[in-house]
Design an enzyme around this catalytic site. Structure first.
Site, PDB file in Angstrom:
ATOM      1  N   ASP A  80     -15.092 -11.035  12.193  1.00 49.11           N
ATOM      2  CA  ASP A  80     -13.885 -10.526  11.523  1.00 49.11           C
ATOM      3  C   ASP A  80     -13.976  -9.029  11.259  1.00 49.11           C
ATOM      4  O   ASP A  80     -13.516  -8.538  10.224  1.00 49.11           O
ATOM      5  CB  ASP A  80     -13.580 -11.283  10.215  1.00 49.11           C
ATOM      6  CG  ASP A  80     -12.202 -10.926   9.666  1.00 49.11           C
ATOM      7  OD1 ASP A  80     -11.290 -10.678  10.480  1.00 49.11           O
ATOM      8  OD2 ASP A  80     -12.047 -10.870   8.434  1.00 49.11           O
ATOM      9  N   GLY A  84      -1.321 -10.630   9.467  1.00 49.75           N
ATOM     10  CA  GLY A  84      -1.350 -12.075   9.745  1.00 49.75           C
ATOM     11  C   GLY A  84      -2.443 -12.489  10.701  1.00 49.75           C
ATOM     12  O   GLY A  84      -2.395 -13.573  11.283  1.00 49.75           O
ATOM     13  N   GLY A  85      -3.460 -11.637  10.860  1.00 46.93           N
ATOM     14  CA  GLY A  85      -4.531 -11.881  11.827  1.00 46.93           C
ATOM     15  C   GLY A  85      -5.315 -13.161  11.606  1.00 46.93           C
ATOM     16  O   GLY A  85      -6.030 -13.602  12.500  1.00 46.93           O
ATOM     17  N   ARG A  95       0.801  -1.228   0.000  1.00 49.71           N
ATOM     18  CA  ARG A  95       0.000   0.000   0.000  1.00 49.71           C
ATOM     19  C   ARG A  95       0.833   1.277   0.000  1.00 49.71           C
ATOM     20  O   ARG A  95       0.277   2.362   0.108  1.00 49.71           O
ATOM     21  CB  ARG A  95      -0.972  -0.024   1.182  1.00 49.71           C
ATOM     22  CG  ARG A  95      -1.832  -1.268   1.143  1.00 49.71           C
ATOM     23  CD  ARG A  95      -3.034  -1.244   2.054  1.00 49.71           C
ATOM     24  NE  ARG A  95      -3.882  -2.366   1.712  1.00 49.71           N
ATOM     25  CZ  ARG A  95      -3.940  -3.517   2.390  1.00 49.71           C
ATOM     26  NH1 ARG A  95      -3.233  -3.689   3.481  1.00 49.71           N
ATOM     27  NH2 ARG A  95      -4.715  -4.495   1.982  1.00 49.71           N
TER      28      ARG A  95
END
Ligand code: CA
Length: 588
Positions: free
Chosen positions: A320, A190-191, A130
């Site tokens: 989530d 990496g959640g 990004r």
């Protein structure tokens, strides 16, 4: 040359314009310094507002392409970068951890850096990047194998590089770093792998680690290599050992409010997704299932990494609803200094600038299923039946009750940044109207493996649109206008003093809207879907606009029925730069 003479010569060179250095002052004044863009967000408050008005409602029809730049290769995945412009050069990052330096006068490449990535990287949601950060004579960016790299601005040579975390455990990195007072500050991704979210600060010059701040209670922060303070209170809101793999990835980077000297990072979903395993499935009078500081905004002292305040958007998170979305410092039309953030969970929040205290919240998407609203303390009023059921309560213990949930886990708004106009006092929020069938399953943690305990299918809510760019009044929560788009919006928004709102669509259109009415004033077909972030700057008395085109990101990978609806879209990798020629600035 002896060392003394060499030092004297270097001293001379450093003061010459050919060796220009980006300073803290350049970063602090980025919004008002319109000939360059040296921060992610066009200012560290992330307003994405330019005071330039040479390009405006009357002449935007005359905006024409100046040059386009191909990222090349066969690695045509999602291109989510925000370009930076400094000293005649544009810097962009590309998919698969690539960086390009481009001559802004001609669009010719000056240098390219390709990070060598190991086999077995674990990016959850496409191989995107990004953007980078600039400070001193260096360009900083993060890689998919969770490293931070400092490159020489002029040559692209590596000056230093360091490991943020172990990619084999599921860590990666895709956000633009932020630089504050000589520290380059990063989060992690990496959640979905049971990692632990953390913010890290390094000396920009040397790469030396200065402080770390984990986002999950019970973990210890560090300062100059020594333990500093624990995040939160061990087991206050997490049962047993679940905090050890508690998620809260800081994957969208941070913002900085200079007025209060506050760095704000968001923390993603608690892990695993199955909330019943984290003590969050049932309401508790003492809020002991809230799972702090996952799904929260966390304000830090940029010098030490100590926590100043936090605001949890989704306690007892079970959908989530990562709490990572950008927090933007702004001043409302009555002169009050506030923060605003549009959460994955579908609510737009306004917070107090001094201490993060809740002021108000309103839905920015339709038909939210999981909460009736937000109470006057900022806590959601949960609809308990709308939580995915506990698999342990199912007859076979294998699959909990499926529920329909809106927004979908990709959020009322995902990573794609909104913009705030100092001209209109409105936020321009790139939202999506979609929902999902979601259910929970049993799961146990295994290093480097997905750690969800959930299954899902995303579906559109309306037949004719998913994407919805809304102009939101941050004083009343009112939607002033809405621009609907068939495909989900996944790119950034920018607004200008010329009264324009720029954004791109997955269908490839780069669009300028009227900031007061939402009327389309100009558009250009870029050849692939836009999931990147526009910028604008001035050069030689003319206003320029750039945006990258290259379809990808999380939607094609995770979007269920929505993904199959947009699978006709072509990939690409092309940076477009537009210019308003002087002779056409007064014409219309
Ligand atoms: Ca997540």
């Amino acid at each position: 040359m002896n060392r003394f003479v060499a030092a004297a010569v270097l001293g001379l060179l450093a003061s010459s314009p050919a060796f220009a250095q980006v300073t803290e002052e350049d970063l602090a004044n980025d919004q008002m310094t319109t000939h360059q863009v040296v921060t992610n967000g066009m200012g560290r408050h992330l307003q994405r507002y330019s005071p330039l008005d040479m390009l405006n409602k009357d002449n935007v029809a005359n905006l024409v392409p100046a040059w386009a730049f191909s990222l090349g290769g066969e690695k045509q995945r999602g291109q989510e970068t925000q370009p930076l412009v400094y000293d005649g050069i544009m810097y962009i990052t590309g998919s698969y951890s690539r960086v390009y330096a481009i001559d802004i006068a001609t669009g010719r490449e000056i240098w390219q850096y390709d990070a060598r990535l190991p086999e077995g990287i674990l990016p959850c949601c496409d191989v995107v990047n990004r953007g980078g950060a600039i400070y001193g004579d260096k360009f900083f960016f993060g890689t998919l194998d969770a490293r931070i790299v400092a490159l020489d601005l002029k040559t692209g040579d590596v000056v230093w590089r360091d490991k943020i975390a172990e990619y084999k455990e599921g860590y990666s990195y895709t956000a633009a770093p932020i630089v504050v007072n000589g520290l380059v500050i990063t989060g992690n991704s990496g959640g979905e792998f049971g990692i632990v979210g953390e913010v890290q600060a390094r000396d920009a010059e040397t790469g030396e680690l200065v402080w770390t701040r984990p986002m999950i209670e019970g973990h210890m922060g560090t300062y100059k290599g020594e333990p500093s303070t624990m995040t939160g209170t061990l087991n206050a809101t997490w049962p047993g050992d679940m905090w050890k793999t508690g998620g809260g990835a800081t994957w969208l980077g941070g913002s900085y409010d200079a007025d209060t000297d506050t760095l704000i990072f968001g923390a993603g979903n608690p892990a695993p997704w199955n909330s019943h395993l984290r003590g969050a499935g049932e309401p508790k009078p003492d809020n002991s299932g809230d799972n702090l500081y996952a799904a929260s905004r966390v304000a830090l002292d940029p010098a030490t990494g100590e926590i100043k305040w936090h605001f949890q958007t989704t306690p007892r998170e079970g959908w989530d609803f990562d709490g990572v979305n950008e927090v933007v410092a702004f001043t409302d039309q009555d002169g009050n200094r506030k923060f605003a953030t549009a959460d994955r969970n579908g609510f737009f929040y306004v917070l107090n600038r001094e201490d993060g205290a809740f002021i108000d919240a309103w839905p920015f998407v339709r038909d939210i299923t999981w909460a009736e609203g937000i109470d006057d303390t900022g806590r959601p009023i949960f609809i308990e039946e709308a939580r995915p059921g506990n698999p342990a309560a199912a007859a076979d213990g294998a699959k909990g009750e499926t529920v329909w949930s809106a927004p979908s886990f990709l959020g009322g708004k995902n990573w794609q940044p909104m913009a705030f106009s100092q001209r209109t006092g409105l936020f321009y929020v790139p939202s999506n109207e979609w929902g999902m069938d979601i259910w929970n399953e049993p799961i146990t943690y295994k290093k480097g493996a997905a750690y969800l305990g959930a299954g899902f299918t995303i579906k559109p809510v309306f037949e004719d649109f998913i994407g919805s760019l809304k102009a939101i009044d941050p004083v009343t929560g009112e939607w002033k206008w809405e621009y609907q788009n068939p495909a989900p919006l996944w790119g950034g928004v920018m607004t200008t003093a010329g009264g324009l709102v720029f954004f791109g669509t997955p269908e490839g259109e780069f669009v300028a809207l009227d900031d007061e009415t939402g009327e389309k004033l100009w558009s250009f077909q870029t050849g692939s879907g836009i999931v990147g972030q526009p910028i604008t700057w001035e050069q030689d008395g003319e206003q320029y606009v750039s945006v990258i085109s290259g379809w990808g990101g999380a939607v094609p990978l995770w979007g269920g029925e929505v993904a199959s609806k947009v699978n006709y879209l072509n990939q690409g990798g092309l940076l477009w730069t537009f210019r308003l020629p002087k002779e056409l600035a007064s014409a219309n």
